[in-house]
Scaffold this motif. Structure first.
Motif, PDB file in Angstrom:
ATOM      1  N   PHE A 157       0.824  -1.204   0.000  1.00 50.33           N
ATOM      2  CA  PHE A 157       0.000   0.000   0.000  1.00 50.33           C
ATOM      3  C   PHE A 157       0.866   1.266   0.000  1.00 50.33           C
ATOM      4  CE2 PHE A 157      -3.279  -2.937   1.787  1.00 50.33           C
ATOM      5  CZ  PHE A 157      -4.217  -2.760   0.774  1.00 50.33           C
ATOM      6  N   ALA A 158       2.029   1.206   0.654  1.00 49.38           N
ATOM      7  CA  ALA A 158       2.932   2.359   0.648  1.00 49.38           C
ATOM      8  C   ALA A 158       3.488   2.608  -0.750  1.00 49.38           C
ATOM      9  CB  ALA A 158       4.072   2.141   1.647  1.00 49.38           C
ATOM     10  N   ILE A 202       9.097   5.027   3.062  1.00 44.73           N
ATOM     11  CA  ILE A 202       8.387   4.186   4.030  1.00 44.73           C
ATOM     12  C   ILE A 202       8.214   2.774   3.469  1.00 44.73           C
ATOM     13  CG2 ILE A 202       6.164   3.828   5.180  1.00 44.73           C
ATOM     14  CD1 ILE A 202       5.926   6.885   5.397  1.00 44.73           C
ATOM     15  N   ALA A 203       7.871   2.696   2.181  1.00 44.48           N
ATOM     16  CA  ALA A 203       7.680   1.393   1.548  1.00 44.48           C
ATOM     17  C   ALA A 203       8.963   0.572   1.581  1.00 44.48           C
ATOM     18  CB  ALA A 203       7.216   1.572   0.106  1.00 44.48           C
ATOM     19  N   VAL A 204      10.092   1.213   1.300  1.00 47.74           N
ATOM     20  CA  VAL A 204      11.366   0.498   1.332  1.00 47.74           C
ATOM     21  C   VAL A 204      11.685   0.039   2.751  1.00 47.74           C
ATOM     22  CG1 VAL A 204      13.858   0.729   1.005  1.00 47.74           C
ATOM     23  CG2 VAL A 204      12.293   1.663  -0.702  1.00 47.74           C
ATOM     24  N   SER A 205      11.416   0.884   3.746  1.00 50.10           N
ATOM     25  CA  SER A 205      11.665   0.503   5.147  1.00 50.10           C
ATOM     26  C   SER A 205      10.808  -0.692   5.535  1.00 50.10           C
ATOM     27  CB  SER A 205      11.367   1.691   6.064  1.00 50.10           C
ATOM     28  OG  SER A 205      12.210   2.793   5.761  1.00 50.10           O
ATOM     29  N   LEU A 206       9.539  -0.682   5.132  1.00 51.74           N
ATOM     30  CA  LEU A 206       8.664  -1.815   5.417  1.00 51.74           C
ATOM     31  C   LEU A 206       9.133  -3.069   4.684  1.00 51.74           C
ATOM     32  CD1 LEU A 206       5.184  -0.042   5.272  1.00 51.74           C
ATOM     33  CD2 LEU A 206       6.273  -1.026   7.307  1.00 51.74           C
ATOM     34  N   THR A 207       9.658  -2.893   3.478  1.00 48.99           N
ATOM     35  CA  THR A 207      10.181  -4.038   2.715  1.00 48.99           C
ATOM     36  C   THR A 207      11.373  -4.655   3.422  1.00 48.99           C
ATOM     37  OG1 THR A 207       9.452  -3.018   0.629  1.00 48.99           O
ATOM     38  CG2 THR A 207      11.086  -4.774   0.482  1.00 48.99           C
TER      39      THR A 207
END
Length: 369
Positions: A31-32, A110-115
């Motif tokens: 979703f990010a 944020i998406a990369v951090s969550l990944t």
């Protein structure tokens, strides 16, 4: 139940919990990444950065300064001609999924951090699975799937760590990973168990690990090749005076130029091809130890060789004048299709020496790659 058996069962339960947890975090990353693309679509920078150049590509060198009589005179910047390869357009790379939008870039980070977080959790799940069976965690299709998705994300993060501009790969990658893990936990799941005697060999670690790594890199090359075809069509339409649709313009203009995508996919496929060659050779040596013959045209062996021939043909065509661009890209996709069939098609629908155990659905089999 012995203490060792109880420990192994607990580790297997821990592995399952971590895999489901990783799927939850990957969903948040998904979703990010979508938010990054959505907010990036609002950026005027993104809409203008990928426009075709009206004339031959030119670039300006840094200003030349000359100290003169105690002052500083700035000379006119000399023009530097950029020569594009024959048959290509001089088109700038797009700004990326964020499109130059600060909020889009924030969601991308944020998406990369969550990944990264999901990758670490999934890696923990794969490690717990390995400890529960006390062997390499790729003895069946379920284990291969969870390990493969982990390595694929690891390749993506490694390229980001090397400062490669590939954040545009994040959304298709995480989408594929979620589908892969969904199939693994719902269809392919197999309880922890030991291997058949033929697989008890150090070649299990060498042969299968290289096959997984090759598949992950081939996947990255296939996605970039597919995006190249879309971006190339977009550039062709612009060059011909056409007007792409609003959605196509918003998405495709933020990708790297077609020539950059073509070059990237060629480089990753060419880099991993020698390792795929080694994978086949290692498998043949392992077959000699396990079955007393190095090559027997088993379905898995046959399709591994077909995949090798397909990628060899692509690399040869890509290096030959007249076969660059879309023609070579189609060959690359055919080669990756052979790899996919080698894993899913052969493993599920074809019986051979590489089939070992039932996974709970009749025709589906757990297969050592």
């Amino acid at each position: 139940m012995t203490l060792a058996a109880a420990t192994n069962e607990n580790l297997a339960d821990l592995s399952n919990t971590l895999i489901y947890s990783a799927m939850a975090v990957y969903t948040l990353a998904f979703f990010a990444y979508i938010a990054e693309w959505i907010f990036g679509s609002r950026s005027k920078v993104g809409r203008s950065a990928a426009a075709l150049t009206a004339a031959e590509g030119t670039a300006q060198a840094p200003a030349v300064t000359v100290r003169k009589a105690g002052g500083t005179a700035v000379m006119e910047r000399p023009k530097v001609v950029v020569r594009a390869a024959a048959g290509t357009r001089d088109v700038p790379d797009g700004p990326g999924a964020h499109g130059g939008d600060e909020q889009g870039d924030l969601y991308g980070r944020i998406a990369v951090s969550l990944t990264v977080l999901a990758f670490l959790i999934e890696f923990g799940g794969v490690l717990a699975r390995a400890l529960s069976v006390q062997r390499a965690p790729w003895g069946n299709m379920y284990e291969f799937n969870i390990t493969f998705s982990t390595v694929a994300v690891g390749v993506y993060l490694a390229l980001l760590a090397l400062r490669k501009n590939i954040r545009w790969l994040g959304l298709p990658l995480i989408t594929s990973v979620l589908l892969d893990l969904g199939v693994a936990v719902t269809v392919l799941y197999t309880a922890s168990d030991q291997l058949v005697p033929a697989l008890h060999s150090y070649w299990l670690y060498i042969h299968v690990s290289t096959a997984i790594l090759c598949g992950a890199v081939f996947y990255v090359g296939a996605v970039s090749t597919l995006l190249y075809l879309f971006r190339d069509s977009y550039e062709n339409k612009l060059a011909g005076g056409g007007t792409p649709g609003r959605f196509a313009s918003s998405v495709l203009e933020r990708l790297p130029a077609a020539s950059s995508l073509d070059k990237f996919s060629y480089r990753v496929n060419a880099a991993v091809f020698p390792l795929w060659t080694f994978t086949i050779i290692a498998g043949a040596i392992w077959a000699g130890d396990a079955w007393g013959r190095y090559w027997g045209w088993d379905p898995k062996e046959t399709w591994s060789f077909i995949t090798w021939v397909a990628y060899a043909g692509y690399l040869h065509a890509r290096a030959t004048a007249g076969w660059k661009g879309r023609k070579a890209a189609y060959l690359a996709l055919v080669a990756f299709g052979c790899w996919l069939f080698n894993y899913y098609g052969v493993n599920i629908f074809v019986s051979g020496k590489h089939s070992y155990a039932d996974v709970g659905l009749g025709a589906l089999r757990s297969v050592g790659f």
